[in-house]
Design an enzyme around this catalytic site. Structure first.
Site, short mmCIF file in Angstrom:
data_model
loop_
_atom_site.label_atom_id
_atom_site.label_comp_id
_atom_site.label_asym_id
_atom_site.label_seq_id
_atom_site.Cartn_x
_atom_site.Cartn_y
_atom_site.Cartn_z
CB SER A 1 10.69 2.78 4.37
OG SER A 1 11.94 3.16 3.86
CG HIS B 1 2.38 -9.11 0.36
ND1 HIS B 1 1.81 -10.21 0.94
CD2 HIS B 1 2.07 -8.05 1.18
CE1 HIS B 1 1.20 -9.86 2.05
NE2 HIS B 1 1.34 -8.55 2.22
CG ASP C 1 -1.94 -1.03 1.31
OD1 ASP C 1 -1.99 -1.86 0.39
OD2 ASP C 1 -2.71 -1.04 2.28
#
Length: 261
Positions: free
Chosen positions: A232, A129, A75
């Site tokens: 980050s 992921h 996200d």
């Protein structure tokens, strides 16, 4: 100094305060950053601030399982999305850097990549992921600074991604082409975690390290690779790929980014 601040913040975020105090800290954090917890546990259920940062999805998100479809690993906000040129890429418009320095490898002259910069803000889901089926051949750790990576910092600090601590995954995809998955550290990132290589200890005043695998590590698309302890940036470099997503777009993990050649 930023490394010390990040270590101290990471230590604070790992403290389990008494339940009433921790619940208050969590509620304040959620309110300040306008975090949507609809896919996660309630804030009161997290026993430390770090567990709130690194919260897991309650249910897996569906994604396109077609082998040549690349999905977003996070996200995040896409701050740049383009093709490299003479092995240079943009951290932000007007601020280019040498990808050989970032990756720790001399890329062949005739090889160029699409790149996508994915910025995770403090409000985002902090786990990342696999964007496609991957065979991880090597993991490189580079010690460095922990400067902020938000847009004002990207405009201020030259070579920011190269200067900051980072982990580079070198992998091949199902089509035989190359993928680099780069996790860039930032201010208040207590650590960068990759489940497949627990020996890496980030923000620990250590030099560079390389882990090479005679038998590549097989990772399936959508599999959880690891997490940031705070927000980050992930930078993807994908060979023979044209992104279908543009700079300034907010994306979610599992959203389609484009089609592999």
């Amino acid at each position: 100094m930023t490394n010390l601040i990040s270590r101290l913040f990471g230590a604070f975020a790992s403290i389990a305060f008494p339940q009433a105090i921790q619940s208050f800290i969590n509620r304040v954090y959620v309110a300040i950053f306008h975090i949507d917890l609809s896919e996660f546990e309630e804030s009161k259920n997290f026993t430390t601030l770090n567990k709130l940062f690194t919260r897991r999805l309650k249910s897996p998100r569906p994604f396109d399982t077609t082998p040549n479809v690349l999905i977003s690993p996070t996200d995040s906000l896409i701050t740049e999305s383009a093709q490299t040129s003479q092995h240079r890429a943009l951290q932000i418009k007007g601020m280019a850097y040498d990808i050989n320095e970032l990756l720790g490898e001399q890329i062949p002259q005739n090889t160029e990549f699409a790149y996508i910069n994915l910025y995770l803000s403090p409000r985002d889901y902090h786990r990342y992921h696999a964007p496609c089926d991957m065979q991880i051949e090597e993991i490189r750790y580079f010690g460095g600074e922990l400067l902020p990576v938000h847009i004002p910092a990207l405009k201020k600090f030259a070579n920011l991604f190269v200067r900051n601590e980072r982990i580079v995954l070198k992998a091949s995809m199902q089509n035989g082409k190359r993928l680099y998955f780069v996790a860039v550290g930032a201010l208040n990132v207590g650590s960068i975690v990759f489940h497949c290589e627990p020996k890496i200890q980030t923000n620990a005043k250590r030099g560079n390290e390389t882990y090479t695998y005679a038998t590549p590590i097989t990772i399936k698309k959508g599999e959880e690779l690891g997490m940031f302890n705070m927000g980050s940036t992930i930078v993807l470099f994908i060979e023979d790929f044209t992104p279908h997503i543009h700079s300034g777009t907010k994306v979610q993990y599992a959203q389609t980014l484009g089609i592999l050649a």
